[in-house]
Design an enzyme around this catalytic site. Structure first.
Site, mmCIF file in Angstrom:
data_model
loop_
_atom_site.group_PDB
_atom_site.id
_atom_site.type_symbol
_atom_site.label_atom_id
_atom_site.label_comp_id
_atom_site.label_asym_id
_atom_site.label_seq_id
_atom_site.Cartn_x
_atom_site.Cartn_y
_atom_site.Cartn_z
ATOM 1 N N LYS A 139 42.320 -17.640 27.037
ATOM 2 C CA LYS A 139 42.222 -16.275 26.502
ATOM 3 C C LYS A 139 43.612 -15.722 26.170
ATOM 4 C CE LYS A 139 40.351 -14.678 30.318
ATOM 5 N NZ LYS A 139 40.293 -15.883 31.174
ATOM 6 N N ARG A 193 35.309 -7.851 32.565
ATOM 7 C CA ARG A 193 35.025 -9.066 33.319
ATOM 8 C C ARG A 193 33.715 -8.933 34.095
ATOM 9 N NH1 ARG A 193 39.839 -12.548 35.337
ATOM 10 N NH2 ARG A 193 40.875 -11.282 33.781
ATOM 11 N N ARG A 232 50.332 -24.496 34.800
ATOM 12 C CA ARG A 232 50.796 -23.391 33.941
ATOM 13 C C ARG A 232 52.173 -22.855 34.349
ATOM 14 N NH1 ARG A 232 47.024 -18.428 32.904
ATOM 15 N NH2 ARG A 232 46.728 -18.564 35.149
ATOM 16 N N ARG A 290 52.623 -18.772 38.376
ATOM 17 C CA ARG A 290 51.963 -17.563 38.875
ATOM 18 C C ARG A 290 51.493 -17.770 40.310
ATOM 19 N NH1 ARG A 290 47.816 -15.478 34.291
ATOM 20 N NH2 ARG A 290 46.440 -15.366 36.094
ATOM 21 N N ARG A 323 39.029 -18.089 42.084
ATOM 22 C CA ARG A 323 38.877 -17.372 40.807
ATOM 23 C C ARG A 323 37.731 -17.969 39.985
ATOM 24 N NH1 ARG A 323 44.584 -18.433 38.772
ATOM 25 N NH2 ARG A 323 43.907 -17.539 36.806
#
Ligand code: AP5
Length: 217
Positions: free
Chosen positions: A13, A87, A126, A159, A170
């Site tokens: 996203k 969400r 990431r 992160r 998550r």
């Protein structure tokens, strides 16, 4: 074009939203990025959301909706891409009410789909620029110089919510909340799906084709 980008953590996203911003010149608002910036500033909002964000749990609906509706109404844009919001079904209804008041109805909700194993691989590698928020990946989307952002030369970091146990939490939360959210947009005939597999450029081209087909751009 006024759209929301939906999809599980790691679907792409944020990466697609950034390409919409740079290539299509569309304003982009990301709840995750707003929260991380507020946390870095240690603002009252940052302190309220910090434990939720680092723990990979959802910030309560009322608070997220208030933050986003304030941003959208304080400086209304005729076009925008929202990433990470809504969400839940409650957030989606709150967004629709705010956009009705502004007379700027949403064109569509674009759901980026990807198999879970791929999501885990993406999130666990990431790297994010601490200055401009651009995304990289340690194996599949490497920066030209290790640890340095290609766009602004900021430092790249991992992160806090990209630890494997937090990633799993998550994804589990997303499995619970996404069904009613997708059903909400399906009922409104506003749900569109984009295959999130392949290189980010490929995913962006698929999304852009959809935008053209629908006459949004
Ligand atoms: P947020 O920042 O929105 O995180 P998320 O939804 O978990 O989504 P991600 O940013 O992890 O994934 P993404 O789909 O954007 O993928 P990306 O493009 O980065 O939210 C963080 C937290 O804030 C939440 O956990 C929650 O606590 C809170 N929050 C935020 N919004 C909220 C809301 N509305 N309600 C309540 N709480 C909220 O890509 C991931 C990686 O994969 C990158 O490394 C990228 O380079 C790589 N990649 C992506 N696509 C490709 C591709 N096609 N090929 C190769 N690599 C790719």
């Amino acid at each position: 074009m006024r759209i929301v980008l939906l999809g599980p953590p790691g679907a792409g996203k944020g990466s697609v939203a950034l390409l919409c911003k740079t290539r299509l010149r569309l304003p982009h608002l990301s709840t995750g990025q707003i929260f991380r910036e507020e946390m870095a500033k240690r603002s009252p909002l940052g302190r309220r959301v910090g434990a939720y964000v680092t723990g990979g749990r959802l910030v309560p609906d009322a608070l997220v909706t208030r933050v986003m509706v304030n941003r959208l109404t304080s400086k209304p844009h005729r076009a925008f891409v929202l990433d990470g919001f809504p969400r839940t079904q409650g957030q989606a209804a709150g967004l629709d009410r705010a956009l009705e008041r502004l007379r700027l109805p949403l064109h569509g909700a674009v759901y980026i789909t990807s198999p879970e194993a791929l999501l885990v691989r993406r999130l666990s590698g990431r790297l994010v620029c601490s200055t401009c928020g651009a995304n990289y990946h340690a194996r599949t989307m490497r920066p030209k110089r290790p640890g340095v952002c290609d766009r602004c030369h900021g430092a790249l970091a991992t992160r806090k919510d990209d630890r494997i146990e937090t990633i799993r939490r998550r994804l589990a939360i997303d499995r619970r909340t996404s069904k009613p959210l997708l059903a909400y947009y399906q009922r409104r005939k506003a749900l569109y799906r984009v295959d999130g597999r392949g290189r980010i450029e490929t995913v962006f081209v698929r999304a852009r084709r959809l935008f053209h087909r629908q006459g949004w751009i």
